[in-house]
Design a protein around this motif. Structure first.
Motif, PDB file in Angstrom:
ATOM      1  N   SER A   1     -22.121  -5.133 -31.235  1.00 48.84           N
ATOM      2  CA  SER A   1     -22.689  -5.734 -32.387  1.00 48.84           C
ATOM      3  C   SER A   1     -23.113  -6.993 -31.919  1.00 48.84           C
ATOM      4  O   SER A   1     -24.327  -7.343 -32.085  1.00 48.84           O
ATOM      5  CB  SER A   1     -21.637  -6.030 -33.521  1.00 48.84           C
ATOM      6  OG  SER A   1     -22.116  -6.698 -34.433  1.00 48.84           O
ATOM      7  N   GLU A   2     -22.271  -7.880 -31.060  1.00 45.87           N
ATOM      8  CA  GLU A   2     -22.778  -9.184 -30.777  1.00 45.87           C
ATOM      9  C   GLU A   2     -24.124  -9.173 -29.997  1.00 45.87           C
ATOM     10  O   GLU A   2     -24.895  -9.987 -29.964  1.00 45.87           O
ATOM     11  CB  GLU A   2     -21.676 -10.001 -30.196  1.00 45.87           C
ATOM     12  CG  GLU A   2     -20.642 -10.405 -31.177  1.00 45.87           C
ATOM     13  CD  GLU A   2     -19.274 -11.095 -30.232  1.00 45.87           C
ATOM     14  OE1 GLU A   2     -19.336 -10.997 -29.286  1.00 45.87           O
ATOM     15  OE2 GLU A   2     -18.569 -11.706 -31.188  1.00 45.87           O
ATOM     16  N   ASN A   3     -24.298  -8.204 -28.825  1.00 46.85           N
ATOM     17  CA  ASN A   3     -25.147  -8.043 -28.133  1.00 46.85           C
ATOM     18  C   ASN A   3     -26.264  -7.662 -28.574  1.00 46.85           C
ATOM     19  O   ASN A   3     -27.537  -8.092 -28.298  1.00 46.85           O
ATOM     20  CB  ASN A   3     -24.585  -7.099 -26.811  1.00 46.85           C
ATOM     21  CG  ASN A   3     -24.052  -7.731 -25.546  1.00 46.85           C
ATOM     22  OD1 ASN A   3     -24.527  -8.839 -25.264  1.00 46.85           O
ATOM     23  ND2 ASN A   3     -22.990  -7.368 -25.223  1.00 46.85           N
ATOM     24  N   LEU A   4     -26.314  -6.863 -29.521  1.00 47.31           N
ATOM     25  CA  LEU A   4     -27.414  -6.357 -30.398  1.00 47.31           C
ATOM     26  C   LEU A   4     -28.080  -7.324 -31.150  1.00 47.31           C
ATOM     27  O   LEU A   4     -29.344  -7.546 -31.461  1.00 47.31           O
ATOM     28  CB  LEU A   4     -27.161  -5.231 -31.071  1.00 47.31           C
ATOM     29  CG  LEU A   4     -26.977  -3.896 -30.369  1.00 47.31           C
ATOM     30  CD1 LEU A   4     -26.512  -2.534 -31.420  1.00 47.31           C
ATOM     31  CD2 LEU A   4     -28.232  -3.410 -29.513  1.00 47.31           C
ATOM     32  N   ILE A   5     -27.373  -8.294 -31.858  1.00 46.97           N
ATOM     33  CA  ILE A   5     -27.758  -9.324 -32.722  1.00 46.97           C
ATOM     34  C   ILE A   5     -28.176 -10.347 -31.701  1.00 46.97           C
ATOM     35  O   ILE A   5     -29.304 -11.076 -32.103  1.00 46.97           O
ATOM     36  CB  ILE A   5     -26.535  -9.974 -33.524  1.00 46.97           C
ATOM     37  CG1 ILE A   5     -25.865  -9.191 -34.414  1.00 46.97           C
ATOM     38  CG2 ILE A   5     -26.974 -11.424 -33.851  1.00 46.97           C
ATOM     39  CD1 ILE A   5     -24.767  -9.634 -35.065  1.00 46.97           C
TER      40      ILE A   5
ATOM     41  N   ILE B   1     -30.781   5.057 -22.463  1.00 46.45           N
ATOM     42  CA  ILE B   1     -29.307   5.234 -22.938  1.00 46.45           C
ATOM     43  C   ILE B   1     -28.988   4.691 -24.113  1.00 46.45           C
ATOM     44  O   ILE B   1     -27.864   3.631 -24.115  1.00 46.45           O
ATOM     45  CB  ILE B   1     -28.544   4.696 -21.845  1.00 46.45           C
ATOM     46  CG1 ILE B   1     -29.061   3.406 -21.060  1.00 46.45           C
ATOM     47  CG2 ILE B   1     -28.393   5.510 -20.709  1.00 46.45           C
ATOM     48  CD1 ILE B   1     -28.525   2.509 -20.156  1.00 46.45           C
ATOM     49  N   GLY B   2     -29.645   4.939 -25.262  1.00 48.84           N
ATOM     50  CA  GLY B   2     -29.014   4.518 -26.411  1.00 48.84           C
ATOM     51  C   GLY B   2     -29.100   2.949 -26.901  1.00 48.84           C
ATOM     52  O   GLY B   2     -30.166   2.270 -26.179  1.00 48.84           O
ATOM     53  N   PRO B   3     -28.365   2.118 -27.471  1.00 53.88           N
ATOM     54  CA  PRO B   3     -28.303   0.759 -27.827  1.00 53.88           C
ATOM     55  C   PRO B   3     -28.009  -0.082 -26.264  1.00 53.88           C
ATOM     56  O   PRO B   3     -28.264  -1.047 -26.424  1.00 53.88           O
ATOM     57  CB  PRO B   3     -27.145   0.750 -28.668  1.00 53.88           C
ATOM     58  CG  PRO B   3     -26.146   2.002 -28.500  1.00 53.88           C
ATOM     59  CD  PRO B   3     -27.183   2.812 -28.104  1.00 53.88           C
ATOM     60  N   THR B   4     -27.413   0.738 -25.330  1.00 56.03           N
ATOM     61  CA  THR B   4     -27.380   0.087 -24.013  1.00 56.03           C
ATOM     62  C   THR B   4     -28.568  -0.274 -23.538  1.00 56.03           C
ATOM     63  O   THR B   4     -28.724  -1.335 -22.943  1.00 56.03           O
ATOM     64  CB  THR B   4     -26.376   0.796 -23.115  1.00 56.03           C
ATOM     65  OG1 THR B   4     -25.119   1.422 -23.696  1.00 56.03           O
ATOM     66  CG2 THR B   4     -25.990   0.198 -21.924  1.00 56.03           C
TER      67      THR B   4
ATOM     68  N   ASP C   1     -32.338   2.319 -37.375  1.00 59.09           N
ATOM     69  CA  ASP C   1     -31.283   2.306 -38.371  1.00 59.09           C
ATOM     70  C   ASP C   1     -29.849   2.173 -37.694  1.00 59.09           C
ATOM     71  O   ASP C   1     -28.723   1.609 -38.071  1.00 59.09           O
ATOM     72  CB  ASP C   1     -31.217   3.284 -39.288  1.00 59.09           C
ATOM     73  CG  ASP C   1     -31.199   4.842 -38.558  1.00 59.09           C
ATOM     74  OD1 ASP C   1     -30.380   5.239 -38.990  1.00 59.09           O
ATOM     75  OD2 ASP C   1     -32.160   4.989 -37.922  1.00 59.09           O
ATOM     76  N   GLY C   2     -29.541   2.966 -36.448  1.00 61.24           N
ATOM     77  CA  GLY C   2     -28.395   2.964 -35.771  1.00 61.24           C
ATOM     78  C   GLY C   2     -28.101   1.726 -35.255  1.00 61.24           C
ATOM     79  O   GLY C   2     -26.802   1.196 -35.539  1.00 61.24           O
ATOM     80  N   GLU C   3     -28.965   0.990 -34.671  1.00 58.38           N
ATOM     81  CA  GLU C   3     -28.652  -0.298 -34.117  1.00 58.38           C
ATOM     82  C   GLU C   3     -28.336  -1.278 -35.362  1.00 58.38           C
ATOM     83  O   GLU C   3     -27.241  -2.275 -35.025  1.00 58.38           O
ATOM     84  CB  GLU C   3     -29.769  -1.019 -33.316  1.00 58.38           C
ATOM     85  CG  GLU C   3     -29.907  -0.328 -32.254  1.00 58.38           C
ATOM     86  CD  GLU C   3     -30.634   1.031 -31.947  1.00 58.38           C
ATOM     87  OE1 GLU C   3     -30.455   1.786 -30.978  1.00 58.38           O
ATOM     88  OE2 GLU C   3     -31.023   1.435 -33.131  1.00 58.38           O
TER      89      GLU C   3
END
Length: 301
Positions: free
Chosen positions: A73-77, A226-229, A50-52
């Motif tokens: 945002s763009e990297n996660l997409i 390390i989270g979304p990284t 949900d965070g991502e």
């Protein structure tokens, strides 16, 4: 809020949840099947929760350990759209029923799916079999908390493997327990405990430097906490270095809670617990020479 009104609202959310998952179907593997695929196919893993999704949609992530940005945002997409055969994109297993979860977890996901699944679906592929992102969270959220079998299976991921752990400076993944006891060799790169994404390139360069020093890097396993990284780097390491890289998330903390028989997300002294309801970190000086000697590089400052 009166008890009756609360029950009415919960009933509406449950109904909306059921309508949402029927209208927007999502296929997610079981915990066991996810881990088995990771082992059998030596898959890398990027987990989306949900965070991502909030970071992707540029929503307010709330009180988190990572600032939002357009770049994040763009990297996660880019990750969630990936169909690299060596990368397993994972989602929470909350799209076909919630009965296996504790009441408070059911309430959260009823609300989340009811409100957000239509937005999530913009990024999802109904023909893709997503892995289960909760393989790194197999204990605290479940009603049946006998998680010994899944932890035993997870440990086989790094059985007799050389591991590079990339973690926050206060994470201390696998320290003080036997989670990594089956691994051959362990080294660590320490990065900032919060807002690690701001050091994305420096972290990747450090990993590349380590890989170049390894004589047989193809057998290396990189664990990222390390989270979304970690979500982003798992994809990049797989594409550019052809190395298995796993966004391993909170697994070590979940294992600590499992060993303690914890009923809630309690603090673990000496380890950063982002989801603790009180403070996030109780400092405890690390005098473990094994851990200290495992630190290959510290770029956390």
């Amino acid at each position: 809020m009166s008890r009756i009104l609360k029950k009415i609202k919960e009933s509406i959310r449950r109904y909306t949840y059921l309508i949402s998952i029927k209208k927007y179907p999502v296929k997610v593997l079981s915990l066991e099947d996810t881990v088995s695929r990771i082992i059998d196919e030596k898959l890398s893993v990027s987990r989306i929760g949900d965070g991502e999704f909030r970071w992707m949609m540029m929503d307010d992530p709330g009180d988190t350990f990572e600032k939002n940005s357009k770049s994040l945002s763009e990297n996660l997409i880019d990750v969630i759209k990936s169909r690299d055969s060596k990368l397993l994109v994972c989602l929470p297993d909350v799209y076909d029923g919630l009965d296996k979860y504790k009441p408070e977890v059911k309430v959260f996901w009823n609300r989340e799916i009811s409100k957000e699944l239509k937005k999530y679906y913009h990024y999802l592929d109904r023909n893709y079999d997503y892995g289960n992102s909760f393989f790194s969270r197999p204990y605290i959220s479940y009603k049946n908390q006998d998680s010994s079998n899944i932890f035993r299976l997870i440990k086989n991921i790094w059985n007799e493997r050389d591991i590079l752990i990339v973690e926050g400076s206060k994470t201390r993944f696998g320290i003080g327990n036997d989670l990594l006891s089956s691994a051959n060799n362990i080294n660590r790169i320490l990065v900032p405990a919060v807002n690690a994404y701001s050091e994305l390139e420096s972290i990747y360069e450090a990993i590349e430097e380590y890989v170049k020093e390894k004589e047989d890097s193809k057998e290396l396993l990189v664990l990222l906490a390390i989270g979304p990284t970690a979500t982003i780097l798992a994809k990049r390491i797989t594409e550019l270095n052809n190395i298995q890289a796993i966004d391993i998330g909170h697994l070590d903390i979940e294992y600590e809670w499992f060993l303690r028989g914890s009923l809630d997300k309690e603090l673990i002294p000496g380890k950063y617990v982002n989801e603790s309801k009180s403070s996030k970190f109780v400092d405890l000086e690390i005098k473990d020479e094994t851990y200290i000697n495992q630190i290959w590089k510290d770029i956390s400052k």
